[in-house]
Design an enzyme around this catalytic site. Structure first.
Site, short mmCIF file in Angstrom:
data_model
loop_
_atom_site.label_atom_id
_atom_site.label_comp_id
_atom_site.label_asym_id
_atom_site.label_seq_id
_atom_site.Cartn_x
_atom_site.Cartn_y
_atom_site.Cartn_z
N LYS A 159 13.16 -0.88 0.68
CA LYS A 159 13.50 0.54 0.60
C LYS A 159 14.68 0.88 1.53
CE LYS A 159 9.88 1.62 -2.03
NZ LYS A 159 9.15 0.34 -2.19
C1 LIG Z 1 8.42 -0.10 -3.28
C2 LIG Z 1 8.08 -1.54 -3.26
C3 LIG Z 1 7.93 -2.27 -4.44
C4 LIG Z 1 8.05 -1.63 -5.81
O1 LIG Z 1 9.37 -1.23 -6.07
P1 LIG Z 1 9.68 -0.18 -7.25
O2 LIG Z 1 11.12 0.11 -7.13
O3 LIG Z 1 8.81 1.02 -6.94
O4 LIG Z 1 9.28 -0.84 -8.50
C5 LIG Z 1 7.67 -3.61 -4.35
N1 LIG Z 1 7.52 -4.21 -3.15
C6 LIG Z 1 7.64 -3.54 -2.00
C7 LIG Z 1 7.43 -4.25 -0.72
C8 LIG Z 1 7.94 -2.19 -2.00
O5 LIG Z 1 8.06 -1.52 -0.85
#
Ligand SMILES: *Cc1c(COP(=O)(O)O)cnc(C)c1O
Length: 495
Positions: A112
């Protein structure tokens, strides 16, 4: 022709990129989509010589077309700096037949950070461009990682405030501690009695509540979103797929033009959608492999053409993928319907009334570049253990879901194209699940003792983001019912 944005549910109103970023969600509840997906205006040979920041610029300039070069470079250079613990920002690590694209070298050690390090800059720049007078209040629902990354990005940013809602019992110990210890004059963190979908639904409801928006406006505030529904998150994420590709080409693992596969552990469908955009912009991607955990609503959708959220919500060891309403899928639905807002809107209507919808055969035919799979809890743990035993490399639970799904895909198809697996979090963020996957003897240890053990096993220093919270004081202990989310926001803003 410049890219403009409109809602996935109604194309009549057009927005500039900066306005779409400020708004977050379209007023009709749809998501902003570009009027067309532009092609790269540089060749792969040219892109191959660029560092991360310049790659990001080449991608973002095409989609955020009302930002000037100076504005974009300012945002990029402030986002991708020494907050990241490596100059390359998103390194590739080869282990056991696949390249792991490590997207967790930012401040909060999850992918993120790739978008949320830049979103505050994009948003404050957009506010300036549009003469926005109100203070921007970022409302965020989190399954664990977005919350902390958004808090870290927006804490004490002039002209903004941020409220984060997380499922009280649905995040890892490290995720929770990271959030509830967040400092900053403009931040608020709230646990809710409910799961991630409840949090996300509550936030979406506030966005759609005109009376609440009016009250806010009187108080000098407007809402925006740091969730992956914001195109200001989606667009920066495209860059690391391009960079992974050029990195492989630079190091001679592929030739420019060769097709690679991309495997993405998926929840809200933001990350894999960025890869889909990269492909449509001209990046040679063969298969987009969507990996789910036990909440396999997406796997079932790709198999059957029916999206059906009417099922039990399962808490897993990959909590950031514990999602049944995968928001960004709406953008894909819109595109595979031939960029048709009416068709999409009617499907979304049945999603909200019946909890499900079925796409047409024509739409299904447009999904041919997608593959999907899922990993159970035991399969996820087995991947962590076998990869560690074979190579010494330790991955987190989310990445392990993708690793397992890739192994199965390769077994089934024999496809041996070079493959990049999005590695979405540091194993330190999920140390309990990771360590117990490796050996049950760790089960009885305390969280921070486990972190130190993991550091020894992986031969990797404990990341600063984890050291930081070891002894940090809990600042936020508000917990609320899911019905009271708006009340909590108003209390925080004194309105
Ligand atoms: C948010 C997240 C995901 C999923 O990603 P999306 O973009 O919501 O599909 C997968 N792994 C981790 C560690 C995340 O923080």
């Amino acid at each position: 022709m410049d890219v403009m944005y409109s809602s996935t549910r109604n194309a009549s109103e057009k927005y500039t990129a900066s306005k779409a970023i400020l708004q977050g969600l379209a007023p009709d509840g749809g998501l902003f989509v570009p009027s067309f997906i532009p092609k790269f205006d540089k060749t792969l040979d040219e892109l191959m010589n660029l560092n991360y920041q310049d790659t990001a610029y080449e991608v973002m300039k095409l989609l955020l077309s009302d930002f000037t070069e100076e504005e974009l470079r300012y945002c990029i250079n402030h986002a991708y700096d020494d907050k990241f613990d490596t100059d390359v920002i998103a390194p590739l690590c080869y282990a056991d037949g696949a390249y792991y694209l490590e997207l967790f070298h930012g401040k909060t050690i999850a992918f993120k950070d790739m978008a949320l390090s830049i979103l505050p800059y994009l948003m404050t720049t957009a506010a300036k461009k549009n003469d926005l007078k109100e203070k921007i209040i970022i409302l965020t629902a989190t399954s664990g990682d977005t919350g902390k990354a958004a808090l870290a990005g927006f804490a004490d940013v002039e002209g903004t405030g941020i409220v984060v809602f997380f499922p009280k019992d649905g995040v890892s110990a490290v995720q929770k501690k990271q959030m509830v210890t967040q400092k900053g004059k403009n931040v608020k963190v709230i646990g809710i009695h409910g799961n991630f979908d409840d949090a996300q639904t509550g936030v979406k409801k506030m966005f759609g509540d005109q009376a609440l928006r009016d009250e806010l406006k009187k108080g000098g505030y407007v809402f925006s979103s740091a969730n992956s529904i914001n195109i200001g998150r989606l667009v920066p994420q495209i860059a690391y797929y391009v960079y992974a590709y050029t990195n492989l080409a630079r190091s001679g693992k592929i030739n420019n033009g060769d097709e690679i596969n991309v495997v993405v552990p998926t929840g809200n469908f933001g990350n894999i959608l960025a890869a889909y955009y990269a492909k449509n912009m001209g990046l040679p991607i063969k298969k987009l492999i969507c990996a789910s955990n036990d909440n396999k609503v997406l796997f079932d959708f790709f198999e059957s053409g029916t999206y059906d959220k009417n099922r039990e919500f399962i808490l897993t060891t990959s909590p950031s993928m514990d999602i049944l309403i995968s928001s960004n899928l709406e953008r894909l639905i819109y595109h595979i319907a031939g960029n048709d807002p009416e068709k999409n809107a009617s499907l979304m209507k049945s999603l909200s009334s019946d909890g499900k919808y079925t796409i047409t055969d024509d739409m299904k035919a447009n999904l041919s570049s997608f593959e999907s799979g899922y990993a159970t809890e035991a399969q996820t743990a087995s991947k962590i253990k076998s990869l560690y035993e074979n190579t010494g490399y330790i991955i987190d639970t989310h990445t392990a879901v993708a690793g397992y799904v890739y192994d199965e895909y390769k077994k089934k198809t024999g496809d041996d194209a070079v493959t990049v697996i999005a590695s979405t979090a540091s194993p330190f963020k999920f140390s309990r699940s990771v360590m117990s996957a490796i050996d049950s003897k760790y089960d009885s240890q305390e969280d921070f003792a486990l972190i130190d053990e993991l550091s020894k096993l992986a031969n990797v220093k404990v990341p600063g983001a984890v050291e930081e919270i070891r002894n940090a004081e809990v600042i936020h202990n508000t917990v609320c019912e899911k019905e009271d989310m708006a009340k909590e926001v108003k209390a925080f803003l004194n309105i």
